[in-house]
Design an enzyme around this catalytic site. Sequence first.
Site, short mmCIF file in Angstrom:
data_model
loop_
_atom_site.label_atom_id
_atom_site.label_comp_id
_atom_site.label_asym_id
_atom_site.label_seq_id
_atom_site.Cartn_x
_atom_site.Cartn_y
_atom_site.Cartn_z
N THR A 1 -8.73 11.48 5.95
CA THR A 1 -8.63 10.57 4.81
C THR A 1 -7.42 9.61 4.90
OG1 THR A 1 -9.66 12.34 3.57
CG2 THR A 1 -8.74 10.53 2.29
N HIS B 1 -1.23 0.82 -4.33
CA HIS B 1 -1.72 0.54 -5.68
C HIS B 1 -0.58 0.36 -6.68
CE1 HIS B 1 -5.87 1.05 -4.56
NE2 HIS B 1 -5.58 2.17 -3.94
N VAL C 1 -6.84 26.49 10.26
CA VAL C 1 -6.61 27.76 9.58
C VAL C 1 -7.94 28.47 9.34
CG1 VAL C 1 -5.75 28.82 7.44
CG2 VAL C 1 -4.49 26.92 8.51
N GLU D 1 -6.81 12.54 -3.51
CA GLU D 1 -7.57 11.35 -3.12
C GLU D 1 -6.69 10.12 -3.39
OE1 GLU D 1 -10.25 9.65 -5.62
OE2 GLU D 1 -9.86 10.86 -7.38
N SER D 2 -7.27 8.97 -3.47
CA SER D 2 -6.54 7.78 -3.87
C SER D 2 -5.97 8.03 -5.27
CB SER D 2 -7.50 6.59 -3.90
OG SER D 2 -6.82 5.43 -4.26
N CYS E 1 -2.50 -4.78 26.61
CA CYS E 1 -3.60 -5.12 25.71
C CYS E 1 -3.54 -6.61 25.42
CB CYS E 1 -3.46 -4.32 24.41
SG CYS E 1 -4.43 -4.94 23.03
N CYS F 1 -5.64 -8.61 23.53
CA CYS F 1 -5.96 -9.13 22.20
C CYS F 1 -4.77 -8.99 21.25
CB CYS F 1 -7.17 -8.40 21.62
SG CYS F 1 -8.65 -8.56 22.61
N CYS G 1 -11.62 -7.26 21.50
CA CYS G 1 -12.38 -6.75 22.66
C CYS G 1 -12.47 -5.24 22.62
CB CYS G 1 -11.83 -7.29 23.98
SG CYS G 1 -10.60 -6.27 24.80
N CYS H 1 -7.98 -3.11 28.15
CA CYS H 1 -6.80 -2.26 28.33
C CYS H 1 -7.07 -0.78 28.43
CB CYS H 1 -5.79 -2.53 27.21
SG CYS H 1 -6.40 -2.11 25.57
#
Lengths: 411, 485
Positions: B42, B51, B172, B342-343, B405, B407, B442, B447
């Site tokens: 998450t 937020h 666990v 959660e959020s 890399c 990009c 890409c 890479c």
Amino acid sequence: MEKRDVVIVGGGPAGLAAAAELYRKGVKDVLIVEREKTMGGILRQCIHDGFGLTRFGTTLSGPEYAQRFIDEVKEYGIPYMVNATVLNVSPDKVVTVATTEGLRKIQAKAVILTMGCRERTRGALGIPGERPAGVFTAGVAQAYMNLYNRMIGKEVVILGSGDIGMIMARRLTLEGAHVQAVFEIQPIPSGLPRNIEQCLNDYNIPLYLSHTITEIHGNERVTGVTVSEVDEHMKPIPGTEKDYACDTVILSVGLIPENELSIDAGVVLDPRTRGAVVDEYFQTEKEGFFAAGNVLHVHDLVDFVSLEAEKLADGVAKYVAEGVLPECPITIRTDKSVNHTVPQKISGKQDVNVSLRVNRKFENCTVVLKQGGTVIAKKAMKKALPAEMIQIPLKKDALVGTEEIEVSVVC
Amino acid sequence: MGKFDVLVIGGGVVGSAIARELSRYRLTIGVLEKNLDVCYETSGRNSGVVHGGFAYDTGTLKAKLCVEGNRGMGQLSEELGFAFKRCGKVLVGKTAEDFEQLKRTIAQGERNGATNLRLLNKQELHDLIPTAVGEFAMFSENSGIVDPFGCTVALAENAAQNGVTYFFDNEVTAIERGKDDWKITTNHGTYETRWVINSAGLGCGKISDMLGIKGYHVIGSKGDYIILDQRMGELLPMPIYPVPSNTYMGIHVTNTTDGNVIIGPNAETVTDFSYYGVPQRNMDYLAESASEIWPYIKKADYIRNYSGILPKWVDDNGVIQDFKIEIRPELAPNAVNLVGMESPALTAAVPIGRMVVGMIKEYETLEENPSFDPHRKGIIRFSEQDDETKAKLIAEDPDYGELICRCEKVTKAEILQAIHNPLGVHTMVGIKYRTRSMMGRCQGGYCQMRIAKMIEEELGVKPEDIRYARKNSWVFTGEVRKEEA
């Protein structure tokens, strides 16, 4: 600041051919900038043969083909840098290069863009499903196997009938993997007929047209894919789903010209090719910037890349000598039977070669170039395929004025 | 497998923030993480939005901790060196009903202690975000965006630098209460600890049950996302949300700290917490729905999709509950139980950590760790420097002059630092999260071969032992050909 007549961004087949041809035309203050450890571009990993029939009249492997140009560049003593990545090309042609020795800035009179292309990815296609390890684009698979000696899987399914995908079907089979099938969403193959014969048919690998992967399974490594048949709008047909167990998915679903540097420099792109809009000198709409090879439009054969870059060298040599190129006011338009042309604009003052690709398969047809109602060039073809690049010579004497030219396929 | 003062179960953003807060004290601390790195679930699969704290009922932990977390995010990002931008955010509306809802949202936000909230008319909205579509909007100036990988990795690495030990690939399987300690068994053995913290995220219900605190009903809310090319970031200076309902924020478009745009999430209730697939119909729905507030979504700009699952604690009627952060001495002494994180747990992670420490302090005196250092030096990103600094970096370390890399313009020096990260993570995605390599348009086409080879060479890993992300996510079966002797 360091100054050069010409800086070439990318030492692959296009950049190398342009450099050698420029030298022969007397333009010697040139610098090739290559990000890899050696020049040669993508050809370094193309260890199969079939290169060079048009350009050299003989069949070579990719590295052999590239070596001929590398040898020329070295023989001529053309300056080049490897392990050097161009970070930016400014609109006023200052090229910034990162190297382990430092950041280098070079003021160029002309910049040649020969960066090649990249592969379309799974994310760009938006293939639904999970995101396990084991999904490779064909070029990545090829690099792993041919440059890094790494075997990438055992049970393989291939999406897309692009040439590299088919070549990898054969390569994987030869190295002991089992390639179950190639699925192509279009009703016709996207790669060359010779690769279907030599890479699929010869190894009994089935090619299913109008099929696509509609889900990838596996939380860790790929465990399988769901494949569906598609209708004429390329939408999956419910009820046709079939599951294939596999540990590897290879994608060969298209190439995209690598124009990030071009965009930042102010070069205008053609949405049809995703390469620059160019005139017959291969000059882009941004003065002093030239482009050829796969960064301009995706080619079918490297031989045409070399030939195009050699042609570009004519224009660059003239530009370096005279500081300006003739205007190209005649635009070339395509109807819906043709995807695009290169160049998109011409001067009308010299003979040119128009490269194009058709949008679908045609049989017993003629590609026609018209100005107003007048046919100015045509080419009769038994078969025209989107997979193959078509080239049509256009004589300057055939032109009638500076009206726009329209290209179409008639059956 | 060793004795600890505190074992934290779960190395997500909350677990890592708790571990870091605990490392301010003289304690032997371990983190048990079932994946091969932090941030695989998450914490790494969300919108990356910091937020403001206006969307939660007044008086809840969500409201209180979110407002606190928002306030502290600037300082935290400076201490730990991760990307955070207080760019603001808007909620755009169209109807009279939307307008009333936004007024209520502002009032609620003010009660929660959130500041700098105001309504914008159409012209003001257009001046602020020319690309947004809406008749009016609510503007939260304090909202922002964070790199969720960067933030979690930074918290974890700083915790590790302050003495916390991370145990990866440790799921666990059993928890047993000893005479005066806990015995926690994983697939690798049994660990003993005086205190245990359940910050298992999606596994919070399971761990809570194992601790003997039974009965929490945790559901998953799965949301899918599409990522757009960095070139689109220029058209989005801050996140645009629709007017929220009480339970769901709605499909929004969000700029990222790296300049991409993300679209999502939808919300589907799921019970399988390991399935992260994105179906076609959801991608289509996201694009269609988000186009109503930001009409610039084209398939040609898609670079990737992903999904995340939020653990939501619901009551018997299915109503989503507040964060539960508790010690239940009668059932599970010396255990801090966190359920339904959660959020806005990403925003609130550090205040959550402080709260957990405060709760432990009610039971015992914690002695300060005099060598605690809140600062962590992250990996210096070559691409973000001006030319002068770039030249200086190369002069100091020539590996900064070798681009791996193309990009994201990530150099060899950065990849090497990521491979030798303080947590000892060596998956390919671990390198990706730490450097942005393989994250560009890409998607590692250029890479990934180099990175796989560098992992092999730097760490002495065999090709068949390279892992992409998860335990069995092998990349190679081995070599194509053995070298001839």
